[in-house]
Design a protein around this motif. Structure first.
Motif, mmCIF file in Angstrom:
data_model
loop_
_atom_site.group_PDB
_atom_site.id
_atom_site.type_symbol
_atom_site.label_atom_id
_atom_site.label_comp_id
_atom_site.label_asym_id
_atom_site.label_seq_id
_atom_site.Cartn_x
_atom_site.Cartn_y
_atom_site.Cartn_z
ATOM 1 N N GLY A 1 0.837 -1.192 0.000
ATOM 2 C CA GLY A 1 0.000 0.000 0.000
ATOM 3 C C GLY A 1 0.870 1.239 0.000
ATOM 4 O O GLY A 1 1.766 1.376 0.833
ATOM 5 N N LEU A 2 0.606 2.170 -0.914
ATOM 6 C CA LEU A 2 1.451 3.347 -1.067
ATOM 7 C C LEU A 2 1.471 4.179 0.206
ATOM 8 O O LEU A 2 0.425 4.512 0.764
ATOM 9 C CB LEU A 2 0.949 4.199 -2.231
ATOM 10 C CG LEU A 2 0.911 3.524 -3.607
ATOM 11 C CD1 LEU A 2 0.470 4.525 -4.659
ATOM 12 C CD2 LEU A 2 2.268 2.952 -3.952
ATOM 13 N N GLY A 3 2.671 4.514 0.671
ATOM 14 C CA GLY A 3 2.811 5.372 1.833
ATOM 15 C C GLY A 3 2.674 4.674 3.165
ATOM 16 O O GLY A 3 2.769 5.319 4.211
ATOM 17 N N VAL B 1 -0.190 -10.535 -7.740
ATOM 18 C CA VAL B 1 -1.452 -10.599 -8.469
ATOM 19 C C VAL B 1 -2.588 -11.024 -7.547
ATOM 20 O O VAL B 1 -3.682 -10.426 -7.543
ATOM 21 C CB VAL B 1 -1.329 -11.566 -9.662
ATOM 22 C CG1 VAL B 1 -2.690 -11.795 -10.314
ATOM 23 C CG2 VAL B 1 -0.333 -11.030 -10.688
ATOM 24 N N ALA B 2 -2.336 -12.044 -6.715
ATOM 25 C CA ALA B 2 -3.369 -12.535 -5.811
ATOM 26 C C ALA B 2 -3.785 -11.470 -4.801
ATOM 27 O O ALA B 2 -4.981 -11.273 -4.531
ATOM 28 C CB ALA B 2 -2.875 -13.791 -5.090
ATOM 29 N N ILE B 3 -2.810 -10.759 -4.237
ATOM 30 C CA ILE B 3 -3.132 -9.743 -3.223
ATOM 31 C C ILE B 3 -3.854 -8.561 -3.853
ATOM 32 O O ILE B 3 -4.804 -8.013 -3.271
ATOM 33 C CB ILE B 3 -1.846 -9.291 -2.503
ATOM 34 C CG1 ILE B 3 -1.349 -10.414 -1.595
ATOM 35 C CG2 ILE B 3 -2.084 -8.018 -1.688
ATOM 36 C CD1 ILE B 3 -0.079 -10.113 -0.839
ATOM 37 N N LEU B 4 -3.457 -8.155 -5.057
ATOM 38 C CA LEU B 4 -4.136 -7.037 -5.709
ATOM 39 C C LEU B 4 -5.552 -7.404 -6.142
ATOM 40 O O LEU B 4 -6.432 -6.535 -6.201
ATOM 41 C CB LEU B 4 -3.321 -6.548 -6.907
ATOM 42 C CG LEU B 4 -1.991 -5.872 -6.566
ATOM 43 C CD1 LEU B 4 -1.303 -5.396 -7.835
ATOM 44 C CD2 LEU B 4 -2.202 -4.705 -5.614
ATOM 45 N N MET B 5 -5.786 -8.660 -6.441
ATOM 46 C CA MET B 5 -7.162 -9.090 -6.723
ATOM 47 C C MET B 5 -8.006 -9.057 -5.452
ATOM 48 O O MET B 5 -9.215 -8.784 -5.486
ATOM 49 C CB MET B 5 -7.157 -10.500 -7.317
ATOM 50 C CG MET B 5 -6.598 -10.585 -8.725
ATOM 51 S SD MET B 5 -6.557 -12.280 -9.364
ATOM 52 C CE MET B 5 -8.307 -12.650 -9.426
ATOM 53 N N PRO C 1 -7.176 -4.238 -4.094
ATOM 54 C CA PRO C 1 -6.561 -3.509 -5.207
ATOM 55 C C PRO C 1 -5.677 -2.336 -4.783
ATOM 56 O O PRO C 1 -4.777 -1.957 -5.528
ATOM 57 C CB PRO C 1 -7.775 -3.019 -6.014
ATOM 58 C CG PRO C 1 -8.875 -3.965 -5.659
ATOM 59 C CD PRO C 1 -8.632 -4.352 -4.235
ATOM 60 N N MET C 2 -5.914 -1.747 -3.598
ATOM 61 C CA MET C 2 -5.104 -0.621 -3.127
ATOM 62 C C MET C 2 -3.947 -1.063 -2.246
ATOM 63 O O MET C 2 -3.246 -0.231 -1.670
ATOM 64 C CB MET C 2 -5.979 0.364 -2.349
ATOM 65 C CG MET C 2 -6.993 1.090 -3.202
ATOM 66 S SD MET C 2 -6.222 2.163 -4.420
ATOM 67 C CE MET C 2 -5.455 3.376 -3.349
ATOM 68 N N GLY C 3 -3.701 -2.364 -2.141
ATOM 69 C CA GLY C 3 -2.662 -2.868 -1.261
ATOM 70 C C GLY C 3 -3.235 -3.318 0.066
ATOM 71 O O GLY C 3 -4.401 -3.066 0.382
ATOM 72 N N MET C 4 -2.409 -3.993 0.858
ATOM 73 C CA MET C 4 -2.904 -4.567 2.108
ATOM 74 C C MET C 4 -3.264 -3.521 3.154
ATOM 75 O O MET C 4 -4.263 -3.635 3.854
ATOM 76 C CB MET C 4 -1.867 -5.546 2.670
ATOM 77 C CG MET C 4 -1.714 -6.803 1.837
ATOM 78 S SD MET C 4 -0.687 -8.057 2.634
ATOM 79 C CE MET C 4 0.929 -7.288 2.506
ATOM 80 N N VAL C 5 -2.436 -2.487 3.281
ATOM 81 C CA VAL C 5 -2.706 -1.422 4.259
ATOM 82 C C VAL C 5 -2.631 -0.088 3.536
ATOM 83 O O VAL C 5 -1.657 0.651 3.684
ATOM 84 C CB VAL C 5 -1.710 -1.463 5.434
ATOM 85 C CG1 VAL C 5 -2.137 -0.492 6.540
ATOM 86 C CG2 VAL C 5 -1.600 -2.874 6.008
ATOM 87 N N PRO C 6 -3.623 0.250 2.726
ATOM 88 C CA PRO C 6 -3.550 1.480 1.924
ATOM 89 C C PRO C 6 -3.632 2.705 2.817
ATOM 90 O O PRO C 6 -4.354 2.735 3.812
ATOM 91 C CB PRO C 6 -4.766 1.383 1.001
ATOM 92 C CG PRO C 6 -5.725 0.501 1.727
ATOM 93 C CD PRO C 6 -4.883 -0.484 2.490
#
Length: 352
Positions: free
Chosen positions: A296-298, A334-338, A341-346
């Motif tokens: 997740g970004l940031g 790929v599996a995590i983004l499915m 989609p914004m990452g695990m902890v956006p």
């Protein structure tokens, strides 16, 4: 006569509000990314036949994950705060490795002494030199290369990739094109035996360093004014600027800190591999980008979880099915983004 009963106000509630209980799946949803690492460790325990092998691979995976976290933590803040896709981050890793190795070779009398204190002192000197040099390079990189292309992802990719190529050529000029073999300090060579498993001393140290760094970064971001400004800048930089803070200085400071952390990670990775090359930073950038994206970004917490997941997955799959090791982390991404989609902890919303 008894007083007449008072009538309830017309808009008063006729019954007590009902308390709704969220289903267990909804209550567990925010904690699922945190549970991913222990679930993966348990899955590895049942998939790997020997307990000693599982323990060795788990420590190796955690050590690898911690080192990737050190490298990726600065990049995820830069990516989330500045919206900069910096392919040149790999150059900071390589420069950190070469500067740190040069210092360690100069301090060979300390690294060769059978004293843990002297060995750690030599490593500390190498890490400090690498972080200072890469931080300075990061400052120049931001001013000369990144600043003119803010807001344009395509230009960022092109110019930072060009910066990476130039940096690699500078390494060839300064240190030559040959691989440099580096030996670990005397007290960090070899391994210890625990429960029948062989655990390398250096990997145990890497786990400790990564954990301390994660706790320190989390404390700074959550408990200090500087951390509050950085987190607010990730979420809403315009508001931070409106409140009177110089968001440009925050940008530059985070970029320098991220570059210095890449230098630290370069020294750790050099001692992990025991050999360094000019393109070593470019090679590890694939794993770094995977970690930044799935975390997740940031998000430092997401980066930490993602790095441990990648490290464990890489070691488990390489042991169980070596041919799948190269694609295992791409499949994991790929599996995590499915799933998320914004990452695990956006932390930040997608920038339109």
């Amino acid at each position: 006569m008894s007083p007449a009963p008072q009538q309830a106000p017309q808009n008063a509630p006729q019954h007590a509000p009902t308390i709704t209980h969220l289903p267990l799946s909804e209550r567990l949803k925010p904690w699922l990314p945190v549970l991913l690492v222990p679930v993966l460790i348990v899955a590895g325990y049942f998939a790997i036949p020997q307990t000693s092998s599982w323990l060795t691979l788990t420590v190796s995976g955690l050590a690898m994950g911690m080192m990737i976290f050190v490298i990726a933590s600065g990049m995820t803040l830069v990516f989330g705060l500045m919206d900069v896709i910096n392919f040149g981050h790999g150059a900071f890793i390589s420069f950190g490795a070469f500067v740190g190795t040069t210092v360690l070779l100069m301090l060979s009398s300390m690294t060769g002494a059978p004293s843990l204190f002297l060995n750690l002192l030599a490593i500390s000197a190498a890490v400090l030199a690498a972080m200072v040099v890469t931080g300075a390079i990061g400052w120049g990189f931001e001013r000369a290369i990144v600043r003119p292309v803010y807001g344009s992802h395509l230009k960022q990719i092109l110019v930072t990739m060009g910066g990476l190529i130039v940096a690699e050529q500078m390494i060839y000029v300064l240190w030559g094109g040959q691989e440099i073999v580096i030996l670990r300090p005397e007290t960090l060579k070899g391994a210890v035996t625990f429960a029948g498993a062989t655990l390398e001393k250096y990997r145990l140290l890497a786990v400790a360093v990564g954990l301390v760094l994660f706790l320190a970064m989390r404390a700074v971001l959550r408990r200090t004014k500087l951390g509050l400004i950085v987190r607010a800048g990730v979420d809403n930089p315009e508001m931070v600027q409106a409140l009177g803070y110089n968001i440009t200085r925050v940008f530059v400071g985070v970029f320098i800190a991220g570059s210095a952390l890449a230098g630290l990670g370069g020294v750790m990775w050099a001692l992990y591999q025991e050999v360094i090359t000019a393109h070593m930073g470019n090679e590890i950038m694939i794993l770094v980008f995977v970690v930044v994206i799935i975390g997740g970004l940031g998000s430092v917490e997401g980066c930490f979880i993602g790095a441990l997941t990648v490290g464990l997955m890489q070691n488990y799959i390489a042991f169980l099915e070596p041919k799948l090791a190269l694609v295992s982390n791409i499949a994991l991404m790929v599996a995590i983004l499915m799933w998320r989609p914004m990452g695990m902890v956006p932390v930040v919303k997608a920038k339109g």
